[in-house]
Design an enzyme around this catalytic site. Structure first.
Site, PDB file in Angstrom:
ATOM      1  N   SER A 181       0.920   7.814   5.296  1.00 34.10           N
ATOM      2  CA  SER A 181       0.894   6.493   5.911  1.00 34.10           C
ATOM      3  C   SER A 181       2.133   5.653   5.594  1.00 34.10           C
ATOM      4  O   SER A 181       3.242   6.035   5.937  1.00 34.10           O
ATOM      5  CB  SER A 181      -0.399   5.808   5.472  1.00 34.10           C
ATOM      6  OG  SER A 181      -0.575   4.602   6.120  1.00 34.10           O
ATOM      7  N   ASP A 225       3.089   1.111  10.997  1.00 31.61           N
ATOM      8  CA  ASP A 225       3.368   1.778   9.723  1.00 31.61           C
ATOM      9  C   ASP A 225       3.790   3.226  10.025  1.00 31.61           C
ATOM     10  O   ASP A 225       3.888   3.634  11.180  1.00 31.61           O
ATOM     11  CB  ASP A 225       2.182   1.683   8.756  1.00 31.61           C
ATOM     12  CG  ASP A 225       1.014   2.553   9.158  1.00 31.61           C
ATOM     13  OD1 ASP A 225       0.918   2.899  10.345  1.00 31.61           O
ATOM     14  OD2 ASP A 225       0.186   2.900   8.289  1.00 31.61           O
ATOM     15  N   ARG A 273     -10.597  -6.898  -7.259  1.00 34.45           N
ATOM     16  CA  ARG A 273     -11.211  -5.577  -7.037  1.00 34.45           C
ATOM     17  C   ARG A 273     -10.227  -4.497  -7.467  1.00 34.45           C
ATOM     18  O   ARG A 273      -9.000  -4.712  -7.410  1.00 34.45           O
ATOM     19  CB  ARG A 273     -11.603  -5.376  -5.577  1.00 34.45           C
ATOM     20  CG  ARG A 273     -10.414  -5.343  -4.663  1.00 34.45           C
ATOM     21  CD  ARG A 273     -10.727  -4.819  -3.265  1.00 34.45           C
ATOM     22  NE  ARG A 273      -9.508  -4.852  -2.480  1.00 34.45           N
ATOM     23  CZ  ARG A 273      -8.712  -3.807  -2.268  1.00 34.45           C
ATOM     24  NH1 ARG A 273      -8.989  -2.628  -2.788  1.00 34.45           N
ATOM     25  NH2 ARG A 273      -7.618  -3.932  -1.547  1.00 34.45           N
ATOM     26  N   SER A 311      -7.925  -1.445  -6.865  1.00 34.56           N
ATOM     27  CA  SER A 311      -7.287  -0.872  -5.676  1.00 34.56           C
ATOM     28  C   SER A 311      -7.855   0.519  -5.428  1.00 34.56           C
ATOM     29  O   SER A 311      -8.219   1.226  -6.362  1.00 34.56           O
ATOM     30  CB  SER A 311      -5.776  -0.793  -5.912  1.00 34.56           C
ATOM     31  OG  SER A 311      -5.220   0.217  -5.105  1.00 34.56           O
ATOM     32  N   GLY A 312      -7.911   0.906  -4.162  1.00 35.53           N
ATOM     33  CA  GLY A 312      -8.360   2.265  -3.833  1.00 35.53           C
ATOM     34  C   GLY A 312      -7.189   3.215  -3.700  1.00 35.53           C
ATOM     35  O   GLY A 312      -7.383   4.400  -3.429  1.00 35.53           O
ATOM     36  N   THR A 313      -5.979   2.715  -3.857  1.00 41.48           N
ATOM     37  CA  THR A 313      -4.807   3.587  -3.666  1.00 41.48           C
ATOM     38  C   THR A 313      -3.818   3.554  -4.830  1.00 41.48           C
ATOM     39  O   THR A 313      -2.933   4.392  -4.900  1.00 41.48           O
ATOM     40  CB  THR A 313      -4.037   3.173  -2.395  1.00 41.48           C
ATOM     41  OG1 THR A 313      -3.567   1.838  -2.574  1.00 41.48           O
ATOM     42  CG2 THR A 313      -4.899   3.227  -1.152  1.00 41.48           C
TER      43      THR A 313
HETATM   44  C1  16G Z   1      -5.759   2.448   2.706  1.00 42.16           C
HETATM   45  C2  16G Z   1      -6.756   2.203   3.818  1.00 42.16           C
HETATM   46  C3  16G Z   1      -6.703   0.773   4.291  1.00 42.16           C
HETATM   47  C4  16G Z   1      -6.861  -0.187   3.121  1.00 42.16           C
HETATM   48  C5  16G Z   1      -5.888   0.138   2.025  1.00 42.16           C
HETATM   49  C6  16G Z   1      -6.208  -0.678   0.791  1.00 42.16           C
HETATM   50  C7  16G Z   1      -7.443   3.691   5.612  1.00 42.16           C
HETATM   51  C8  16G Z   1      -7.002   4.553   6.752  1.00 42.16           C
HETATM   52  N1  16G Z   1      -6.469   3.068   4.956  1.00 42.16           N
HETATM   53  O1  16G Z   1      -4.464   2.320   3.181  1.00 42.16           O
HETATM   54  O2  16G Z   1      -7.718   0.585   5.224  1.00 42.16           O
HETATM   55  O3  16G Z   1      -6.666  -1.502   3.545  1.00 42.16           O
HETATM   56  O4  16G Z   1      -6.015   1.518   1.673  1.00 42.16           O
HETATM   57  O5  16G Z   1      -5.470  -0.248  -0.282  1.00 42.16           O
HETATM   58  O6  16G Z   1      -8.609   3.600   5.289  1.00 42.16           O
HETATM   59  P1  16G Z   1      -5.692  -0.889  -1.722  1.00 42.16           P
HETATM   60  O7  16G Z   1      -7.102  -0.556  -2.144  1.00 42.16           O
HETATM   61  O8  16G Z   1      -4.654  -0.282  -2.590  1.00 42.16           O
HETATM   62  O9  16G Z   1      -5.502  -2.360  -1.548  1.00 42.16           O
HETATM   63 ZN    ZN Z   2      -1.193   4.350   8.151  1.00 44.11          ZN
END
Ligand code: 16G
Ligand code: ZN
Length: 563
Positions: free
Chosen positions: A72, A291, A527, A529-531
């Protein structure tokens, strides 16, 4: 061949092929919000194993599934992999723990054990016995993509009777769309995708009301392709479009720039500055940015006062524009009148946002009489919620989003449209039905799609007779501030109510509440982060200074509780 023999064969095949894809030393992979992501060179074992998961998912559902190789908006050297379910949405969440366990299996033996255990639990029979799995593969333009695609193919081949269909270099939404179409028995090629978009766009353009201010709405839009796959695809599609003047920059051509570096929707939305390649020459132009894999879209305009500064038109404002348009069409469709049939098509229109939506956008939507629901961050949550409505519109502020029409609703709408075509062809009612049907074809029904989103924005602006300024003026964003806090263990924070309330550690929510109480229109939440390995803090207040101060004081509390 006896089934026992086939199982043994399968066992040996998996053992042998997985031995070529050892787990990199010292790494742990997590499925995250949107699949696995890491430095591309470290991912062959993960992608190989994701190939296996995709095959099992296909066997379980008896349908084709998708596997997309992309990271992404991440830097060019990263890569990632995610799986699309048969309807084109993200892989069901209850398979994520298995995907994660498989990705982290320390050796071939434990990998095989996990596969056999899981397939037994899920009632999936291995060994080819007549059932065939089908996986559609796609990748973006990253340099590690080709090698990772090969790893995916090897993973797929390691399950007897599975077939991989390489769909080539694609945007993420294109692959999701192809999976959805294939399982509906429709053609799933890129040319059909382009044809569907260009035809539904033309249909909507042809129905732009005459005599609105459309003549003064500029048909030109300048698009930043983030040096990714989206720019390239838009260049191809624009040849089929009439009534719009698209100029693509940062299209990923050799020498133009680096993927996601100082360009793209994530950069523009987070930094609130113009992407590279844009400057004073573009002041006042309507600009959009994708993106790297073209599933995010935001708009911007370079402010005349400061050429580096921009007026950002984020996912919330795209959502608001779409919501007004859809609401208007539904209103026309259901208006009593001489020309229309009088039976009302009851429609549950739902709007889905996350807590990150600017509070002003949520207030605006509610003032329009719309029903707004919040979900946790991540497309998979928003999409699921929107799919519960007849027409569900979802967007994250960062530009992920789409409009979903339920199958049942679409067939009612089609029927109503056919009735109107008989009784009052060309009436306002008929046009509204035709427009809604065209929107359902233009906007990607599988997942948020920057290309189809861009075309819908453009035609809706023409329809409304709105300039960029009119769109910007819909409402004024409340000042906000986002901060990251590095902590030892981000999982120590758990949340509820769509991530707006902290559950653990106890006492932290009370501390946040006492800070919020000090500010007019204050809103703040934290929260994990999920990434990334961090805690995110979001604050909103009536002035920028207040939003900054609120975010800062809450960050200190997070640090104190978790430090
Ligand atoms: C990912 C998610 C996006 C979310 C982002 C939050 C998909 C395809 N992409 O890019 O929706 O806004 O993670 O990231 O689901 P964060 O948890 O690091 O803020
Ligand atoms: Zn993307």
């Amino acid at each position: 061949m006896t089934s026992e023999f086939m199982a043994k064969d399968q066992h040996l095949l998996l053992l042998e092929s997985s031995s070529h894809f050892p787990l990199p030393h010292g790494m742990t992979f997590s499925y995250g919000t949107a699949g696995f992501r890491a430095v591309g060179s470290k991912l062959p074992s993960t992608v190989f194993r994701a190939g296996i998961v995709a095959v099992l998912r296909s066997l379980k559902t008896g349908s084709a599934v998708g596997l997309m190789i992309t990271a992404s908006h991440n830097p060019i050297l990263d890569n990632g992999v995610k799986i699309a379910d048969p309807d084109g949405s993200m892989m069901t969440q209850h398979w994520e723990p298995f995907a994660e366990a498989l990705a982290n299996a320390p050796n071939p033996q434990s990998l095989v054990e996990l596969v056999f255990h899981f397939t037994k639990e899920e009632g999936i029979s291995l060994g080819g016995g007549g059932t065939c799995a089908e996986i559609l593969l796609g990748r973006d333009t990253r340099p590690t993509g080709e090698a990772l695609l090969e790893a995916a193919k090897q993973g797929i081949k390691s399950i007897v009777g599975a077939a991989a269909l390489d769909m080539g270099i694609l945007t993420t939404p294109q692959l999701h769309w192809m999976v959805m179409n294939k399982n509906k028995g429709m053609k799933a090629s890129e040319s059909v995708y382009f044809m569907q978009l260009s035809e539904s766009f033309r249909c909507l353009m042809d129905m732009v009301p005459k005599g609105t201010r459309k003549d003064c709405v500029d048909s030109r839009v300048v698009v930043d392709g983030a040096n990714g796959v989206g720019g390239e695809k838009l260049e191809q599609l624009k040849k089929l479009l009439i009534g719009i003047d698209i100029q693509v920059r940062n299209s990923g051509k050799q020498g133009e720039g680096v993927l996601n570096e100082g360009v793209g929707a994530d950069f523009v939305q987070k930094e609130k500055v113009a992407p590279s390649g844009f400057g004073t020459k573009d002041v006042g132009e309507r600009c959009a940015t994708f993106d790297g894999d073209a599933d995010r879209l935001v708009y911007f305009r370079i402010s005349s006062s400061n050429c580096n500064g921009i007026d950002l038109v984020d996912g919330d404002k795209i959502l608001s524009l779409f919501a007004l348009f859809i609401k208007e069409q539904l209103h026309i469709l259901n208006k009593q009148g001489d020309e229309g049939t009088n039976n009302v098509l009851v429609t549950r229109l739902g709007i889905v946002q996350t807590a990150y939506a600017n509070g002003a956008s949520t207030d605006f939507l509610k003032q329009q009489g719309l029903e707004v629901v919040l979900t946790p961050t991540g497309v998979k949550y928003l999409h699921k919620k929107a799919a519960e409505c007849d027409v569900g519109i979802y967007f994250e502020a960062n530009g992920h989003g789409t409009i979903l029409f339920s199958e049942e609703y679409l067939s009612k709408l089609q029927k109503k449209c056919d009735d109107l075509a008989c009784h009052s062809p060309g009436s306002e009612h008929h046009k509204a039905a035709l427009r809604l049907l065209a929107v359902s074809k233009l906007i990607n029904q599988a997942v948020g799609d920057a290309i189809s989103g861009l075309l819908l924005v453009e035609v809706v602006l023409q329809h409304m007779g709105w300039s960029m300024q009119d769109w910007i003026d819909l409402y004024n964003d409340l000042p906000s501030r986002q901060l990251k806090v590095k902590v030892a263990d981000r999982t120590a924070i758990t949340t509820t109510h769509a991530e707006t309330q902290v559950l653990e550690p106890s006492g932290l929510q009370e501390a946040i509440d006492s800070e919020i109480a000090k500010y007019h229109k204050g809103r703040c939440f934290v929260r994990p982060s999920g990434t990334e390995d961090i805690i995110r803090v979001y604050a909103e207040a009536s002035s920028q200074e207040a939003a900054n101060a609120l975010a800062k004081s809450v960050s200190r509390h997070v640090d104190h509780f978790l430090g």
